[in-house]
Write a protein that holds these residues in place. Structure first.
Motif, short mmCIF file in Angstrom:
data_model
loop_
_atom_site.label_atom_id
_atom_site.label_comp_id
_atom_site.label_asym_id
_atom_site.label_seq_id
_atom_site.Cartn_x
_atom_site.Cartn_y
_atom_site.Cartn_z
N ARG A 52 19.62 61.17 -32.96
CA ARG A 52 20.36 61.59 -31.78
C ARG A 52 21.76 60.98 -31.78
NH1 ARG A 52 17.53 63.16 -27.17
NH2 ARG A 52 19.60 63.19 -26.19
N GLU A 56 25.56 62.79 -31.96
CA GLU A 56 26.59 62.59 -30.95
C GLU A 56 27.87 61.98 -31.51
OE1 GLU A 56 24.96 60.35 -27.77
OE2 GLU A 56 23.61 61.95 -27.11
N HIS A 136 25.66 54.75 -24.63
CA HIS A 136 26.87 55.40 -24.10
C HIS A 136 27.67 54.44 -23.22
CE1 HIS A 136 24.59 59.48 -24.44
NE2 HIS A 136 25.04 59.05 -25.60
N PRO A 143 32.92 61.97 -30.31
CA PRO A 143 32.48 62.93 -31.31
C PRO A 143 33.62 63.78 -31.86
CG PRO A 143 31.91 63.71 -29.12
CD PRO A 143 32.45 62.31 -28.96
#
Length: 464
Positions: A52, A56, A136, A143
């Protein structure tokens, strides 16, 4: 030659991905490191998190210094694992300073923050979204959709030629010595078509062996009432037998782990005899005396289990049976332990592991009376392993002169380290080739003739 390469050990992993599987970070690209501890199920969780993050736009760092933050995926089952997890968190804090904790020990945030108050966040097992939220917040993503293209297979922490495939989370059992259901919840099975799609992609990417894992593999689909899902031109039930049959048609070795001995396990054995899946069952029997099994809150059917083992071997004579046991469980008497030794004599299991009982915070077994002294536990462990070693040595000696297919795990200057169909990576034995191995590569499937046997390992030569 290294028999257990540290770089392949999930429980010792300190780098995120091998050198040949990571790309250099571009300037200003956020970079995350990971320490993955514990069992293969935790390793799969780590792979999902990293996949994941890669999607990202994060880069993956193999060391502390190159990371903007470090994720530590912890194990919290035994006291020794909890201590190792705390040590790993402390090491990451010392070397990097910005640490996010997840995994099984994350279910006890106060325990972690009490020892390491400077961690950035603590999340529990398989809480992927919460881990991503914490990343985050600590390291905002930047990205670049033209550069950050996620490989179809995602991020893998194992060698290219084998992969763990998790089919469910959680467990419905209530064994008194185990807190896994408290940490990971009740059984939640993935749809059959989602598992098969992942398995197919792994094989297409070059994976030669699929290691099927869960907390209770044989219970797969019970929570879904064995519903059907569309796969190719047919519907496939969420049932371990149907799933194994379908995976067996993908062209890779399929190895089943953590199979609880339900009656329907006998339906898997014909698939092994047909060659669709490996003739290998990893079944945690834990003990053989009915009173001990009752105190463990496990089915007390050791005699019927011997009948099942005999039936499995009648259907598939080449089947390999692996199991784990606990000695020194609270209340275990010398007579009960002797029953276990006698049972092992009769069962003649191929691969055996044994643990000395220890209290686990939160486990119901802690409150049981008559805990066994440590010196008695050690004595029983020694006697159990002596018998298991003798059985293993005799079974391997009987393989001398046989020809068999093996998979190559590692090649170095001294030889090739391989495994037979009877050997799972890291937990079982190896077959070593020390002549004519120069053209071999990890992932090769080759035929050997066994020339020598030890207590747990084999040596052989390549055949035409």
């Amino acid at each position: 030659m290294t028999q257990n390469p540290p770089n392949l050990r999930p429980d010792l992993a300190r780098a995120t991905v091998p050198d040949d599987r990571r790309s250099e970070a571009r300037p200003d690209q956020p970079t995350i490191g990971m320490v993955s501890l514990g069992c293969p199920k935790a390793l799969v969780d780590s792979e999902r998190i990293l996949t994941r993050l890669r999607a990202e736009g994060y880069a993956i760092s193999p060391d502390y210094a190159g990371a903007d933050a470090v994720i530590v995926n912890t194990c919290g089952f035994l006291d020794s694992a909890r201590a190792e997890s705390l040590d790993a968190i402390g090491e990451a804090l010392k070397e990097n300073g910005r640490v996010i904790v997840t995994g099984c020990l994350g279910a006890e945030p106060d325990y972690i923050t009490g020892a390491h108050p400077k961690v950035l966040a603590v999340t529990g097992p398989h809480q992927y979204e919460q881990v991503l939220d914490a990343v985050h917040l600590a390291v905002p993503p930047r990205p670049d959709p033209f550069i950050d293209l996620l490989p179809a297979t995602g991020v893998s922490l194992t060698p290219r030629h084998y992969s763990y495939l998790k089919i469910s989370e959680g467990c419905n059992h209530k064994c008194k010595f185990c807190i896994i259901p408290d940490m990971r919840g009740k059984l939640v099975s993935r749809p059959a078509n989602a598992i098969l799609r992942e398995a197919e992609k792994l094989v297409e990417a070059g994976v030669k062996e699929l290691l099927v894992i869960s907390q209770d593999t044989s219970a797969y689909g019970v929570d879904r009432k064995h519903d059907e899902s569309a796969w190719k031109d047919r519907a496939v039930r969420a049932h371990i037998t149907d799933l194994a049959r379908e995976m067996g048609q993908l062209g890779a070795w399929v190895r089943l782990h953590y199979v609880y001995p339900y009656p329907h396990v006998r339906d898997l054995v014909p698939l092994m005899a047909e060659g669709l899946i490996l003739p290998y069952l990893d079944i945690p029997f834990q003990h053989a005396h009915p009173d001990v099994l009752k105190r463990m809150a496990r089915p007390a059917a050791a005699a019927r289990t011997l009948d099942e083992i005999a039936a499995w071997r009648a259907t598939c004579p080449d089947i390999t049976l692996r199991s784990t046991f606990i000695v020194g469980y609270p209340g275990e008497t010398e007579a009960e332990f002797q029953t276990l030794l006698d049972w092992l004599d009769e069962a003649q299991l191929d691969r055996v592991g044994c643990f000395k009982y220890e209290n686990v915070p939160g486990a119901r077994s802690n409150a049981l009376p008559d805990h066994v002294p440590e010196e008695v536990k050690q004595d029983r462990w020694d006697r159990f392993m002596e018998k298991a070693q003798a059985i293993s040595a005799a079974k391997l000696a009987a393989k001398v002169g046989q020809r068999m297919q093996v998979i190559v795990d590692e090649v170095d200057d001294e030889g090739a380290t391989c495994r037979t169909k009877a050997d799972a990576p890291e937990i079982d034995g190896n077959l070593f080739i020390d002549a004519g191995f120069e053209t071999l590569s990890p992932g090769d499937l080759v035929t050997v003739e066994v020339e020598e046997a030890g207590d747990y390992d084999l040596w052989g030569r390549l055949t035409a």
